[in-house]
Write an enzyme that holds these catalytic residues in place. Structure first.
Site, PDB file in Angstrom:
ATOM      1  N   HIS A  15       0.850  -1.176   0.000  1.00  0.00           N
ATOM      2  CA  HIS A  15       0.000   0.000   0.000  1.00  0.00           C
ATOM      3  C   HIS A  15       0.891   1.234   0.000  1.00  0.00           C
ATOM      4  CE1 HIS A  15      -3.456  -2.507   0.751  1.00  0.00           C
ATOM      5  NE2 HIS A  15      -2.728  -3.146   1.659  1.00  0.00           N
ATOM      6  N   ALA A  16       0.417   2.302  -0.590  1.00  0.00           N
ATOM      7  CA  ALA A  16       1.103   3.592  -0.612  1.00  0.00           C
ATOM      8  C   ALA A  16       2.575   3.498  -1.013  1.00  0.00           C
ATOM      9  CB  ALA A  16       0.913   4.301   0.731  1.00  0.00           C
TER      10      ALA A  16
END
Length: 89
Positions: A15-16
């Site tokens: 994620h991210a």
């Protein structure tokens, strides 16, 4: 086709920031790379939206696959990348 399986080490999964770093590395691999989640979904590893859509969490096992000259080396580098914490604080 060459495949490698690895458990994602980043605390936040893919994620991210970790997903961004992974996708950039996949784009620079020199061969098309696919990432598959345990659920069986597969996406282009250089696509940030595709990788985020997999919902890969810490400890989840993913499979990377590629074909062509340099595929083994490219996958080895990507496995090494996923095997460490990518979300340095």
């Amino acid at each position: 086709m060459i495949e490698r399986t690895v458990a994602v080490a980043s605390a936040v999964g893919l994620h991210a920031r970790p997903a961004s770093l992974f996708c950039k590395a996949a784009a620079q691999a020199g061969v098309p790379v696919t990432i598959s989640s345990a659920s069986g979904s597969s996406v282009n590893a250089s696509s940030i939206l595709g990788v985020l859509s997999l919902g890969v969490n810490h400890g989840d096992v993913v499979t990377l696959s590629a074909e062509g000259d340099g595929a083994e080396q490219a996958l080895d580098k990507l496995v090494d990348l996923l095997s460490v914490e990518l979300d340095a604080r």
